[in-house]
Design a protein around this motif. Structure first.
Motif, short mmCIF file in Angstrom:
data_model
loop_
_atom_site.label_atom_id
_atom_site.label_comp_id
_atom_site.label_asym_id
_atom_site.label_seq_id
_atom_site.Cartn_x
_atom_site.Cartn_y
_atom_site.Cartn_z
N ARG A 66 3.11 -14.64 -0.78
CA ARG A 66 2.20 -14.15 -2.00
C ARG A 66 2.81 -13.16 -2.72
NH1 ARG A 66 -3.74 -14.28 0.93
NH2 ARG A 66 -3.74 -16.35 1.43
N ALA A 68 2.65 -10.07 -2.13
CA ALA A 68 1.72 -8.87 -2.15
C ALA A 68 1.49 -8.04 -0.80
CB ALA A 68 0.41 -9.73 -2.07
N ASN A 114 -1.35 -7.77 -5.38
CA ASN A 114 0.14 -8.36 -5.71
C ASN A 114 1.16 -7.48 -6.39
OD1 ASN A 114 -0.57 -8.57 -8.26
ND2 ASN A 114 -1.51 -10.52 -8.28
N ALA A 120 -5.01 -9.78 -5.43
CA ALA A 120 -4.46 -11.07 -5.41
C ALA A 120 -5.40 -12.17 -5.62
CB ALA A 120 -3.86 -11.38 -4.04
#
Length: 459
Positions: A66, A68, A114, A120
């Motif tokens: 991700r 993040a 993120n 996110a």
């Protein structure tokens, strides 16, 4: 020929820097330990963000890929990050979590941010629809306190954004989510959760999960959240002590004690000799994950029940997220051989999902706070040490950043320890050893000035 030499020089520079790197290193007469540390360090530093990322300095601390960082993982990786020299990354991520607490989110922050500096998209739709585990605020509060103790950086406890986050967490957040100690089993189902768009919408269930254990349906309260609140309250009382607010500190220390008492009075299952780990909406206790956090938050005071909890954790297999806590937990709770085995297992290339970021950072903590017994206290510029490793093993951690200086710590088995101050600030060193019965013996503290070393013998 010049191209070949240039390529050779570049590869040596790149791989030499990456494999050895500046910063903390570990040496041991136990080759397996040394390899495990090197693997953990290499893996952990892979997750460092890129210069120029919109979010600023950061490292991956969420479900890859991700790109993040989430509140839970950052909390658990942060001291490992300090050990690895990721000071700016920690400060930036904690600032972002602290400054994004808001009433519109019911005193939550952004659960996951993120590398663009945005919440996110996997976890956030708007201020009424987002994923959030209620443990998170207390975890960030406790970790801010630990980062202060490790670094001496007072912003973590006195900075305006941090003060606001901490104060709102122990007051308005408790009120809004009905987390008072006498309301834990009576709180309404999903207070403040949004109305779902449809039956497939998960945010109506996950906006305010009362646990880090996400696979238990119909949960009203998790025992790990009780432990998190206890530890958050204790950390807040310690912060107030530093600020000279003794009466207020005592008030929150008493509140913390009430949460801790509830663990033994409400959550202990005498028949199973274990703690229940959740309470459901149909008013039933049950057992699943969660016990790991009772030890992580040091929420258990009954020695016999703590030992039974440890034996339960050792009796079965767990997912990699749980196992990432085990090196430190087992070293701190009298299970050095188990801790050793977990560190080797978690850094073995064949171990499934060892790439999860929490794993390598957890191993780094296991080495430093667990095996080497490093415990800093910025209030008195003190570092204590305790060798929890094998008695015949020599282990040394080198260029450890701590309390605005760097130090080397060398344990010669259980015979002697040497601390060298390689930085620019003197520290107070409190040596500890295990006696022949396995009990901790504390020696007289000594000051170690920059450029000097001190050796203390056990006997």
């Amino acid at each position: 020929m010049k191209k070949i030499l240039f390529l050779y020089f570049f590869l040596c520079l790149w791989f030499g820097t990456y494999a050895q790197g500046d910063g903390v290193t570990f040496k041991s007469s136990d080759a397996a330990l040394q390899t495990a540390f090197s693997r953990a360090k290499e893996m952990a530093l892979r997750y460092k963000g890129k210069p120029g990322d919109s979010v600023g300095p950061w490292y991956e601390s969420a479900l890859p890929p991700r790109m993040a960082f989430c509140m839970r993982d950052v909390s658990h990786q942060s001291i490992g990050g300090e050990i690895l020299g990721l000071h700016q990354e920690n400060k930036n991520m904690f600032r972002l979590f602290a400054k994004n607490i808001s009433e519109s989110k019911d005193w939550c922050s952004f659960w996951e941010i993120n590398h663009f500096g945005q919440p996110a998209i996997e976890d956030y739709r708007n201020d009424k629809e987002f994923w959030y585990n209620l443990n998170a605020n207390f975890d960030i509060l406790e970790s801010s306190w630990k980062l202060y103790l490790w670094t001496g950086d007072e912003e973590y406890i006195k900075g305006a954004d941090f003060e606001n986050f901490h104060e709102k967490t122990v007051t308005d957040y408790i009120d809004r989510w009905v987390l008072h100690v006498d309301s834990l089993l009576k709180r309404p189902n999903h207070p403040n959760a949004p109305v779902p768009f449809n039956d497939e919408d998960s945010f109506h269930r996950c906006r305010g999960l009362p646990s880090y254990c996400e696979g238990v349906p119909n949960m009203k309260m998790g025992v790990d959240l009780v432990g998190a609140i206890y530890r958050g309250m204790m950390s807040y009382s310690s912060i107030l002590d530093v600020k000279g607010k003794r009466a207020e500190a005592d008030k929150f220390r008493a509140k913390a004690a009430a949460y801790q008492n509830s663990l033994d009075e409400v959550w202990w299952n005498e028949h199973a000799s274990r703690y229940n780990t959740y309470y459901s909406k149909d008013h039933k206790f049950g057992m699943d994950e969660g016990a790991t956090f009772l030890l992580w938050f040091d929420a258990l005071k009954d020695g016999e029940r703590k030992e039974k909890t440890i034996q339960h954790l050792l009796s079965r297999d767990w997912n990699i997220e749980n196992l990432s806590y085990f090196p430190l937990i087992m070293y701190q709770n009298g299970q050095p051989e188990k801790a050793y085995n977990y560190m080797l297992h978690l850094t073995d290339p064949s171990t499934h999902r060892r790439e999860y970021p929490e794993v390598s950072y957890g191993v780094i903590k296991g080495f430093t706070e667990g095996l080497m017994g490093v415990e800093p206290d910025a209030r008195v510029d003190q570092v204590s040490t305790l060798n929890r490793g094998k008695l015949a093993t020599t282990s040394e951690i080198i260029d450890l950043p701590i309390l605005k200086t760097t130090i080397n710590i060398k344990h010669e088995g259980n015979k002697a320890t040497t601390v060298s101050n390689t930085g620019k600030k003197k520290i107070r060193w409190l040596p500890k050893f295990l006696d022949d019965n396995g009990k901790t013996v504390t020696k007289k503290a000594v000051w170690v000035k920059p450029g000097s070393s001190k050796t203390i013998n056990r006997k």
